[in-house]
Write a protein that holds these residues in place. Structure first.
Motif, PDB file in Angstrom:
ATOM      1  N   GLY A 247       0.800  -1.219   0.000  1.00  0.00           N
ATOM      2  CA  GLY A 247       0.000   0.000   0.000  1.00  0.00           C
ATOM      3  C   GLY A 247       0.829   1.263   0.000  1.00  0.00           C
ATOM      4  O   GLY A 247       0.344   2.326  -0.383  1.00  0.00           O
ATOM      5  N   HIS A 248       2.104   1.157   0.442  1.00  0.00           N
ATOM      6  CA  HIS A 248       2.950   2.340   0.579  1.00  0.00           C
ATOM      7  C   HIS A 248       4.314   2.094  -0.062  1.00  0.00           C
ATOM      8  O   HIS A 248       5.289   1.766   0.610  1.00  0.00           O
ATOM      9  N   PRO A 249       4.406   2.236  -1.400  1.00  0.00           N
ATOM     10  CA  PRO A 249       5.687   2.067  -2.086  1.00  0.00           C
ATOM     11  C   PRO A 249       6.518   3.348  -2.018  1.00  0.00           C
ATOM     12  O   PRO A 249       5.996   4.450  -2.185  1.00  0.00           O
ATOM     13  N   PHE A 250       7.814   3.191  -1.759  1.00  0.00           N
ATOM     14  CA  PHE A 250       8.737   4.316  -1.704  1.00  0.00           C
ATOM     15  C   PHE A 250       9.923   4.032  -2.617  1.00  0.00           C
ATOM     16  O   PHE A 250      10.400   2.895  -2.689  1.00  0.00           O
ATOM     17  N   VAL A 251      10.418   5.045  -3.276  1.00  0.00           N
ATOM     18  CA  VAL A 251      11.503   4.890  -4.242  1.00  0.00           C
ATOM     19  C   VAL A 251      12.748   5.589  -3.704  1.00  0.00           C
ATOM     20  O   VAL A 251      12.708   6.779  -3.367  1.00  0.00           O
ATOM     21  N   ARG A 263       6.891   8.738 -10.735  1.00  0.00           N
ATOM     22  CA  ARG A 263       6.209  10.021 -10.936  1.00  0.00           C
ATOM     23  C   ARG A 263       4.815   9.818 -11.518  1.00  0.00           C
ATOM     24  O   ARG A 263       3.858  10.486 -11.121  1.00  0.00           O
ATOM     25  N   ALA A 264       4.707   8.882 -12.454  1.00  0.00           N
ATOM     26  CA  ALA A 264       3.402   8.607 -13.064  1.00  0.00           C
ATOM     27  C   ALA A 264       2.425   8.026 -12.055  1.00  0.00           C
ATOM     28  O   ALA A 264       1.212   8.286 -12.123  1.00  0.00           O
ATOM     29  N   GLN A 265       2.952   7.241 -11.095  1.00  0.00           N
ATOM     30  CA  GLN A 265       2.099   6.594 -10.104  1.00  0.00           C
ATOM     31  C   GLN A 265       1.868   7.453  -8.862  1.00  0.00           C
ATOM     32  O   GLN A 265       1.049   7.105  -8.022  1.00  0.00           O
ATOM     33  N   GLY A 266       2.620   8.545  -8.733  1.00  0.00           N
ATOM     34  CA  GLY A 266       2.491   9.375  -7.538  1.00  0.00           C
ATOM     35  C   GLY A 266       3.198   8.798  -6.337  1.00  0.00           C
ATOM     36  O   GLY A 266       2.830   9.079  -5.189  1.00  0.00           O
ATOM     37  N   TRP A 267       4.243   7.986  -6.566  1.00  0.00           N
ATOM     38  CA  TRP A 267       5.006   7.404  -5.459  1.00  0.00           C
ATOM     39  C   TRP A 267       6.046   8.397  -4.958  1.00  0.00           C
ATOM     40  O   TRP A 267       6.597   9.182  -5.731  1.00  0.00           O
ATOM     41  N   ARG A 268       6.335   8.339  -3.696  1.00  0.00           N
ATOM     42  CA  ARG A 268       7.328   9.218  -3.091  1.00  0.00           C
ATOM     43  C   ARG A 268       8.735   8.804  -3.536  1.00  0.00           C
ATOM     44  O   ARG A 268       9.065   7.617  -3.564  1.00  0.00           O
ATOM     45  N   VAL A 269       9.570   9.805  -3.848  1.00  0.00           N
ATOM     46  CA  VAL A 269      10.939   9.568  -4.313  1.00  0.00           C
ATOM     47  C   VAL A 269      11.922  10.271  -3.384  1.00  0.00           C
ATOM     48  O   VAL A 269      11.746  11.456  -3.066  1.00  0.00           O
ATOM     49  N   GLN A 270      12.947   9.545  -2.956  1.00  0.00           N
ATOM     50  CA  GLN A 270      14.018  10.137  -2.150  1.00  0.00           C
ATOM     51  C   GLN A 270      15.353   9.709  -2.752  1.00  0.00           C
ATOM     52  O   GLN A 270      15.566   8.512  -2.992  1.00  0.00           O
ATOM     53  N   ASP A 271      16.242  10.674  -3.007  1.00  0.00           N
ATOM     54  CA  ASP A 271      17.553  10.365  -3.587  1.00  0.00           C
ATOM     55  C   ASP A 271      18.639  10.818  -2.629  1.00  0.00           C
ATOM     56  O   ASP A 271      18.884  12.009  -2.468  1.00  0.00           O
ATOM     57  N   ALA A 278      12.452  14.889  -1.510  1.00  0.00           N
ATOM     58  CA  ALA A 278      11.465  13.906  -1.948  1.00  0.00           C
ATOM     59  C   ALA A 278      10.301  14.595  -2.641  1.00  0.00           C
ATOM     60  O   ALA A 278       9.961  15.738  -2.354  1.00  0.00           O
ATOM     61  N   ALA A 279       9.686  13.882  -3.574  1.00  0.00           N
ATOM     62  CA  ALA A 279       8.476  14.377  -4.242  1.00  0.00           C
ATOM     63  C   ALA A 279       7.285  13.971  -3.398  1.00  0.00           C
ATOM     64  O   ALA A 279       6.908  12.812  -3.363  1.00  0.00           O
ATOM     65  N   ARG A 280       6.676  14.934  -2.733  1.00  0.00           N
ATOM     66  CA  ARG A 280       5.617  14.610  -1.779  1.00  0.00           C
ATOM     67  C   ARG A 280       4.273  14.570  -2.489  1.00  0.00           C
ATOM     68  O   ARG A 280       3.497  15.528  -2.455  1.00  0.00           O
ATOM     69  N   VAL A 281       4.000  13.447  -3.104  1.00  0.00           N
ATOM     70  CA  VAL A 281       2.751  13.334  -3.846  1.00  0.00           C
ATOM     71  C   VAL A 281       2.092  11.998  -3.573  1.00  0.00           C
ATOM     72  O   VAL A 281       2.754  10.978  -3.486  1.00  0.00           O
ATOM     73  N   GLY A 282       0.780  12.043  -3.428  1.00  0.00           N
ATOM     74  CA  GLY A 282      -0.004  10.823  -3.413  1.00  0.00           C
ATOM     75  C   GLY A 282       0.210   9.903  -2.234  1.00  0.00           C
ATOM     76  O   GLY A 282      -0.065   8.724  -2.324  1.00  0.00           O
ATOM     77  N   ILE A 283       0.691  10.411  -1.074  1.00  0.00           N
ATOM     78  CA  ILE A 283       0.941   9.548   0.078  1.00  0.00           C
ATOM     79  C   ILE A 283       0.015   9.962   1.211  1.00  0.00           C
ATOM     80  O   ILE A 283      -0.138  11.155   1.494  1.00  0.00           O
ATOM     81  N   PRO A 284      -0.632   8.997   1.872  1.00  0.00           N
ATOM     82  CA  PRO A 284      -1.490   9.337   3.012  1.00  0.00           C
ATOM     83  C   PRO A 284      -0.734  10.167   4.048  1.00  0.00           C
ATOM     84  O   PRO A 284       0.462   9.986   4.250  1.00  0.00           O
ATOM     85  N   ALA A 285      -1.437  11.068   4.715  1.00  0.00           N
ATOM     86  CA  ALA A 285      -0.793  12.027   5.608  1.00  0.00           C
ATOM     87  C   ALA A 285       0.030  11.361   6.700  1.00  0.00           C
ATOM     88  O   ALA A 285       1.142  11.796   7.002  1.00  0.00           O
ATOM     89  N   ALA A 286      -0.502  10.320   7.319  1.00  0.00           N
ATOM     90  CA  ALA A 286       0.216   9.677   8.427  1.00  0.00           C
ATOM     91  C   ALA A 286       1.532   9.081   7.962  1.00  0.00           C
ATOM     92  O   ALA A 286       2.555   9.191   8.636  1.00  0.00           O
ATOM     93  N   VAL A 287       1.511   8.454   6.787  1.00  0.00           N
ATOM     94  CA  VAL A 287       2.738   7.863   6.255  1.00  0.00           C
ATOM     95  C   VAL A 287       3.700   8.962   5.839  1.00  0.00           C
ATOM     96  O   VAL A 287       4.909   8.864   6.029  1.00  0.00           O
TER      97      VAL A 287
END
Length: 307
Positions: A247-251, A263-271, A278-287
């Protein structure tokens, strides 16, 4: 394991080998967990992650947790112990350079490493290789772990969640890395052994791509995990099947293909390689809050390392 050996020796389709690799890895992980019987993690009061008894986190290894590939470090360590020739090490060095520069895995390199590794361990005792792996990775884990990812691992542990390493590296290596990081356990490639001696064959196939997803699914079934409440972390597009399970994929430190897909799926990205936010998109607030806390810890760790 006798049934698994019989299945391995029969002719199997690619999908059957994938499923077999996943079941074998989950079986090995559970047996190791029972053998060590770790104490349950006590959650901290300020943990930000969702409190769910069936939640867990799954972390890829190469370039997600480790800087580089675990199999490369294993190869160098075995060379120093006279397992390899100079020619073998030169080939592994080229494969490692490709992985670090291209930021992606070459299937031909993976197949080559698999063939070489199996031919070298055939006839050797499993206990001997495990002892050697312990020596090799004692310093590697300390020196080559991304501080940012280590902080994310600790974040899940502090929240009282089970945390698993999932890697194509041999299960013997995977267990050591997981243990050094305080993880619950590890899913890795299972090499067939009879009476404590390696046969030179795999159980199923390498734990790579779809096989990782099969292993996570098998472990979730055994451990009664709810994958919808679980998180997964990876750098490679090869792990999209595993990332898509939870339910919570992170890249983390993504290759080009995974960055585009995330980016297409709205998954969070951290490099952690460049310090990009990180791109803060599409993730539930608590997570999101929990991951932000982990990223803050990661930033502190990175600044300490530079100083």
């Amino acid at each position: 394991m006798a049934a698994l050996r019989r299945l391995t020796q029969a002719r199997r389709s690619p999908s059957e080998r994938t499923a077999l690799a996943g079941e074998a890895s989950a079986d090995a992980a559970e047996r190791a967990l029972r053998a060590h019987a770790p104490l349950p993690q006590e959650p901290e009061e300020e943990a930000e992650l969702p409190d769910h008894p069936q939640a867990a986190a799954f972390f890829d290894c190469d370039n997600t947790i480790l800087q580089g590939a675990a199999v490369f470090y294993l190869g160098v360590g075995l060379y120093r112990r006279k397992f390899f020739s100079r020619r073998d090490v030169a080939r592994f060095a080229w494969q490692q350079a490709w992985f670090r520069l291209a930021g992606t895995e070459d299937p031909a390199h993976i197949a080559d490493a698999q063939h070489t590794a199996l031919s070298l361990v055939a006839g050797k005792r499993t206990a001997d290789l495990e002892a050697i792996c312990e020596e090799i990775f004692e310093e590697i884990v300390t020196a080559k772990v991304w501080p940012g990812t280590r902080a994310l691992v600790q974040m899940h542990l502090d929240a009282g969640q089970r945390v698993w390493l999932v890697t194509a590296a041999p299960q013997e290596v995977a267990r050591i890395i997981a243990r050094r990081l305080g993880m619950t356990g590890a899913l890795g490639t299972v090499a067939e052994a009879e009476d404590g001696v390696y046969t030179g064959r795999l159980v199923g196939e390498m734990l790579h791509g779809p096989a990782k997803a099969a292993a996570v699914r098998a472990l979730a079934r055994r451990e009664q995990l709810d994958l919808g409440h679980c998180a997964a972390y990876s750098d490679s597009a090869n792990d999209i099947p595993m990332l898509s399970l939870v339910g919570h994929p992170f890249v983390i430190n993504p290759d080009g293909a995974l960055r585009k897909y995330a980016r297409a799926q709205g998954w969070r990205v951290q490099d952690f390689r460049t310090g990009r936010k990180a791109a803060r998109v599409g993730i539930p607030a608590a997570v999101l809050l929990g991951a932000a806390a982990g990223a803050a810890l990661a930033g502190i760790a990175l600044r300490r390392r530079r100083n």
